[in-house]
Design an enzyme around this catalytic site. Structure first.
Site, PDB file in Angstrom:
ATOM      1  CG  ASN A   1      70.706 112.509 -44.841  1.00 34.97           C
ATOM      2  OD1 ASN A   1      71.755 112.076 -44.411  1.00 34.97           O
ATOM      3  ND2 ASN A   1      70.376 112.386 -46.118  1.00 34.97           N
TER       4      ASN A   1
ATOM      5  CG  ASP B   1      70.727 116.472 -37.478  1.00 32.52           C
ATOM      6  OD1 ASP B   1      70.665 116.891 -38.650  1.00 32.52           O
ATOM      7  OD2 ASP B   1      70.701 117.216 -36.485  1.00 32.52           O
TER       8      ASP B   1
ATOM      9  CD  GLN C   1      70.315 117.600 -43.534  1.00 29.15           C
ATOM     10  OE1 GLN C   1      70.184 116.524 -42.958  1.00 29.15           O
ATOM     11  NE2 GLN C   1      70.249 118.754 -42.899  1.00 29.15           N
TER      12      GLN C   1
ATOM     13  N   GLY D   1      73.012 121.696 -45.295  1.00 28.47           N
ATOM     14  CA  GLY D   1      73.068 121.604 -43.846  1.00 28.47           C
ATOM     15  C   GLY D   1      73.518 122.916 -43.218  1.00 28.47           C
TER      16      GLY D   1
ATOM     17  CG  ASP E   1      69.583 125.097 -42.702  1.00 31.57           C
ATOM     18  OD1 ASP E   1      70.401 124.203 -42.997  1.00 31.57           O
ATOM     19  OD2 ASP E   1      68.529 124.861 -42.099  1.00 31.57           O
TER      20      ASP E   1
ATOM     21  NE  ARG F   1      65.502 128.874 -36.756  1.00 28.21           N
ATOM     22  CZ  ARG F   1      65.814 127.624 -37.128  1.00 28.21           C
ATOM     23  NH1 ARG F   1      66.731 126.942 -36.476  1.00 28.21           N
ATOM     24  NH2 ARG F   1      65.215 127.077 -38.162  1.00 28.21           N
TER      25      ARG F   1
ATOM     26  CD  GLU G   1      70.147 124.391 -33.968  1.00 26.18           C
ATOM     27  OE1 GLU G   1      69.406 125.073 -33.223  1.00 26.18           O
ATOM     28  OE2 GLU G   1      69.861 124.142 -35.151  1.00 26.18           O
TER      29      GLU G   1
HETATM   30  C1  GLC Z   1      69.184 122.902 -39.081  1.00 25.80           C
HETATM   31  C2  GLC Z   1      70.644 122.773 -39.502  1.00 25.80           C
HETATM   32  C3  GLC Z   1      70.847 121.452 -40.249  1.00 25.80           C
HETATM   33  C4  GLC Z   1      70.379 120.316 -39.349  1.00 25.80           C
HETATM   34  C5  GLC Z   1      68.956 120.529 -38.842  1.00 25.80           C
HETATM   35  C6  GLC Z   1      68.556 119.536 -37.782  1.00 25.80           C
HETATM   36  O1  GLC Z   1      68.335 122.962 -40.172  1.00 25.80           O
HETATM   37  O2  GLC Z   1      71.028 123.844 -40.303  1.00 25.80           O
HETATM   38  O3  GLC Z   1      72.182 121.284 -40.604  1.00 25.80           O
HETATM   39  O4  GLC Z   1      70.470 119.100 -40.024  1.00 25.80           O
HETATM   40  O5  GLC Z   1      68.828 121.809 -38.283  1.00 25.80           O
HETATM   41  O6  GLC Z   1      69.443 119.570 -36.707  1.00 25.80           O
END
Ligand code: GLC
Length: 422
Positions: free
Chosen positions: A36, A38, A103, A162, A164, A197, A394
């Site tokens: 979403n 992203d 999200q 978002g 996480d 992670r 990332e």
């Molecule tokens: C991870 C991030 C999240 C993002 C997703 C895809 O889960 O924490 O914010 O939307 O990756 O990039």
């Protein structure tokens, strides 16, 4: 700052490579579907070289909007065994299959930007359907995710934020019962270093919360009222307030006075409601547990979205700038996702320290708008440096600048094109 044509081209190449036709995967392997928020940021990147493709990214996302108004956090356009939890685990029964949670609502803010870049014509042919989808989604937040009636956003899964594995969620997650979770196979640690992670005891809790939603038949009322995880998220509260302001600009331009009034009321409610998240001790807005009422007491990158949301009194904003100064003293690169030295800080582990350019971008935008041009420039220059030194990762260590998580990442490429590489 001068432009770097090689990095511009590399960024465009990443977006083209991650393009699956109408939507973009965040990165190959680790995240093989449409996410979403992203997609919203990716549209800003496409907008610098392919306007049609930018709009299409958003249109594909809202095609998966639920009837109740929720825009899901993942849209599973095709199968991919390399990801857990996939569509059969969520079992939402939607076509196309989606997750059952949402999200950060940054879509309206991006729609406003694309539309203004093209002259802000109220009759723009691609504006109306997206405006309607945003309004429906904002109304969903107000109807299902505002338990105190004060304009803040309740999240029912940490994945919704978002951010996480931010340590803001640790205490609430510790209360989640994992005894019924059963066996499952994680896939993320097969793609990237496990040290970057979430840990396995955390993952069990994420799965347990998902399972609660599935058992509740994805009834968002039940989940919001009785779910095992109920946090008032500072990030989403600020983002929704900003998104309402941006949607209001469009509503006024198209002359929808009834909707404009509705949005003005919501904005006023959130402006005063935000005080509920203010933590006087740390001098920042912090997430707060909706069940226990406890403040996380943690300053994260999301706290600085206050400028972007345009909230707070002068003395509160001054204290938030002090917190930014503390960050600068302890980090080589702004803006870390967690204050270095605080409980659970880890400069390589996901949302417990690393720099995430999409949050930095919103924070810098807010700082620039609110008279802090120097801070905005500092965050932007650091962001550009991270890409120059390490590539389009990332996220990045705020200490060493090392790239963390997935490589060739779509939203990082988009942020280069739309913001820090300009
Ligand atoms: C991870 C991030 C999240 C993002 C997703 C895809 O889960 O924490 O914010 O939307 O990756 O990039």
């Amino acid at each position: 700052m001068s432009r770097n044509p090689q990095l511009d081209e590399a960024a465009r190449a990443i977006l083209r490579r991650n393009d699956r036709g109408g939507y973009t995967v965040p990165t190959q392997g680790l995240y093989p579907f449409q996410w979403n928020w992203d997609s919203a940021f990716v549209a800003l990147g496409f907008a610098t070289f392919d306007r049609d493709r930018a709009w299409a990214e958003l249109e594909t996302l809202v095609d998966a909007q639920w009837d109740d108004g929720m825009i899901p956090h993942i849209v599973f356009h095709q199968n991919d065994d390399g990801y857990f939890p996939g569509p059969t685990v969520w079992a939402t029964g939607k076509t196309p299959p989606t997750s059952g949670i949402t999200q950060p609502p940054v879509l309206a803010s991006v729609v406003r930007q694309l539309w203004q870049q093209e002259g802000a014509d109220p009759a723009h042919p691609r504006l109306r359907p997206l405006f309607d989808a945003c309004l429906k989604s904002h109304r969903w937040f107000h109807a299902f995710r505002d338990p105190l009636g004060n304009g803040l956003v309740l999240v029912t899964h940490n994945w919704e934020t978002g951010r996480d594995n931010s340590s803001e969620w640790d205490e609430a997650l510790a209360r989640v019962d994992t005894s019924e979770v059963g066996p499952y196979q994680r896939r993320d640690t097969g793609h990237v270093d496990a040290a970057m992670r979430p840990q396995s005891h955390e993952y069990d809790r994420y799965v347990a919360i998902l399972q609660f939603g599935r058992k509740a038949g994805w009834n968002h009322r039940t989940i919001a009222e009785q779910g095992p995880f109920r946090m008032l998220d500072v990030g989403m509260s600020m983002e929704l307030l900003r998104a309402n302001r941006d949607l209001l600009v469009i509503a006024e331009a198209i002359g929808d006075e009834r909707v404009a009034d509705e949005l003005r009321d919501r904005i006023a409610l959130s402006e005063t409601g935000m005080d509920w998240l203010w933590n006087e001790e740390v001098g920042a807005w912090c997430s707060r547990d909706a069940t226990t009422g406890q403040s996380s007491g943690l300053v994260t990158n999301a706290s600085f979205l206050a400028f972007y949301a345009r909230v707070g009194r002068a003395e509160q904003r001054a204290r938030l700038i002090e917190a930014l100064e503390r960050m600068t003293r302890s980090a080589t690169y702004l803006l870390p996702s967690l204050e270095p030295g605080s409980r659970a800080y880890d400069h390589r582990r996901y949302w417990r320290g690393p720099v995430w350019l999409v949050v930095s971008y919103m924070v810098a935008q807010g700082l620039a708008e609110q008279g802090h041009a120097d801070w905005a420039a500092r965050i932007r220059e650091d962001s550009a440096k991270l890409i120059e030194v390490s590539g389009f990762y990332e996220s990045f260590s705020p200490e060493t600048g090392e790239g963390t998580g997935g490589a060739e990442f779509s939203w990082t490429a988009a942020m280069w094109l739309a913001w820090c590489g300009r």
